[in-house]
Scaffold this motif. Structure first.
Motif, PDB file in Angstrom:
ATOM      1  N   GLU A 180       0.832  -1.202   0.000  1.00 27.54           N
ATOM      2  CA  GLU A 180       0.000   0.000   0.000  1.00 27.54           C
ATOM      3  C   GLU A 180       0.872   1.259   0.000  1.00 27.54           C
ATOM      4  OE1 GLU A 180      -2.729   0.685   3.368  1.00 27.54           O
ATOM      5  OE2 GLU A 180      -4.214  -0.271   2.058  1.00 27.54           O
ATOM      6  N   ARG A 228       2.921  -5.917  -7.424  1.00 30.13           N
ATOM      7  CA  ARG A 228       1.751  -6.654  -6.957  1.00 30.13           C
ATOM      8  C   ARG A 228       2.217  -7.784  -6.047  1.00 30.13           C
ATOM      9  NH1 ARG A 228      -1.829  -3.528  -8.768  1.00 30.13           N
ATOM     10  NH2 ARG A 228      -2.356  -3.356 -10.943  1.00 30.13           N
ATOM     11  N   CYS A 272       4.498   3.457  -9.461  1.00 32.21           N
ATOM     12  CA  CYS A 272       4.745   2.116  -8.945  1.00 32.21           C
ATOM     13  C   CYS A 272       3.481   1.344  -8.637  1.00 32.21           C
ATOM     14  CB  CYS A 272       5.602   2.181  -7.685  1.00 32.21           C
ATOM     15  SG  CYS A 272       7.242   2.783  -8.026  1.00 32.21           S
ATOM     16  N   GLY A 273       2.362   1.998  -8.583  1.00 38.54           N
ATOM     17  CA  GLY A 273       1.122   1.352  -8.181  1.00 38.54           C
ATOM     18  C   GLY A 273       0.737   0.163  -9.034  1.00 38.54           C
ATOM     19  N   ARG A 274       0.958   0.256 -10.336  1.00 40.42           N
ATOM     20  CA  ARG A 274       0.599  -0.854 -11.213  1.00 40.42           C
ATOM     21  C   ARG A 274       1.740  -1.831 -11.387  1.00 40.42           C
ATOM     22  NH1 ARG A 274      -1.631   3.651 -14.722  1.00 40.42           N
ATOM     23  NH2 ARG A 274       0.575   3.905 -14.821  1.00 40.42           N
ATOM     24  N   GLN A 276       2.543   1.921  -3.379  1.00 37.69           N
ATOM     25  CA  GLN A 276       1.634   2.360  -4.434  1.00 37.69           C
ATOM     26  C   GLN A 276       1.479   3.875  -4.451  1.00 37.69           C
ATOM     27  OE1 GLN A 276      -2.049   0.246  -4.571  1.00 37.69           O
ATOM     28  NE2 GLN A 276      -1.043  -1.727  -4.800  1.00 37.69           N
ATOM     29  N   ASN A 277       1.817   4.535  -3.352  1.00 40.67           N
ATOM     30  CA  ASN A 277       1.749   5.992  -3.294  1.00 40.67           C
ATOM     31  C   ASN A 277       2.917   6.665  -4.016  1.00 40.67           C
ATOM     32  OD1 ASN A 277      -0.621   5.887  -1.806  1.00 40.67           O
ATOM     33  ND2 ASN A 277       0.499   5.760   0.123  1.00 40.67           N
TER      34      ASN A 277
END
Length: 141
Positions: free
Chosen positions: A20, A33, A28-30, A23-24
């Motif tokens: 989490e 995983r 990098c959020g996508r 992802q901020n």
């Protein structure tokens, strides 16, 4: 790290929190995983000191350069790190840990990956794999 692959279980609270946080970070959020991680992937790394730990995206592996060197270093025995000038410097100046749920040895049988054995913490807390990074630039600068 002794093994070539590791696993991040996104349902584990500590791992979920790390994913989490990363992802901020822009872009990098996508990319990062939960699931299996292997060399050449972008993985979350924890860097800094106890009072200032940062979660950074890192390419797993250090590109070798120079005469006779043309590969990716991603699995290094501790005793080799201490005798290689580039690796020793990276370890001293840029230590990190990679959060994982487990790590494992594997082999390819025909087209499938077959797990040989898995190392994990039965208490369901993360395993932190020791590592280091080297700053650099890609071809675009």
């Amino acid at each position: 790290m002794m093994c070539e692959r590791y696993y991040m279980d996104g349902s584990m609270p500590e791992i979920h929190s790390i994913l989490e946080r990363i992802q901020n970070i822009t872009g990098c959020g996508r990319t990062i995983r939960p699931g299996d991680k292997e060399p050449r992937q972008i993985v979350p790394a924890l860097a800094g000191r106890a009072e200032d730990i940062r979660c950074i995206p890192a390419l797993w592996g250090i590109q070798e350069h120079g005469p006779g060197r043309n590969g990716l270093i991603y699995n290094v025995w501790t005793e080799h790190v201490l005798h290689d000038k580039m690796l020793r410097r990276a370890l001293i100046e840029h230590p990190v840990v990679l959060p994982a749920t487990s790590f494992y040895e594997w082999k390819r049988v025909r087209r499938n990956i077959v797990e040989q054995y898995r190392c994990y913490d039965e208490k369901k807390s993360p395993v932190y794999l020791a590592g280091f990074y080297r700053t650099g630039q890609d071809a675009s600068g």
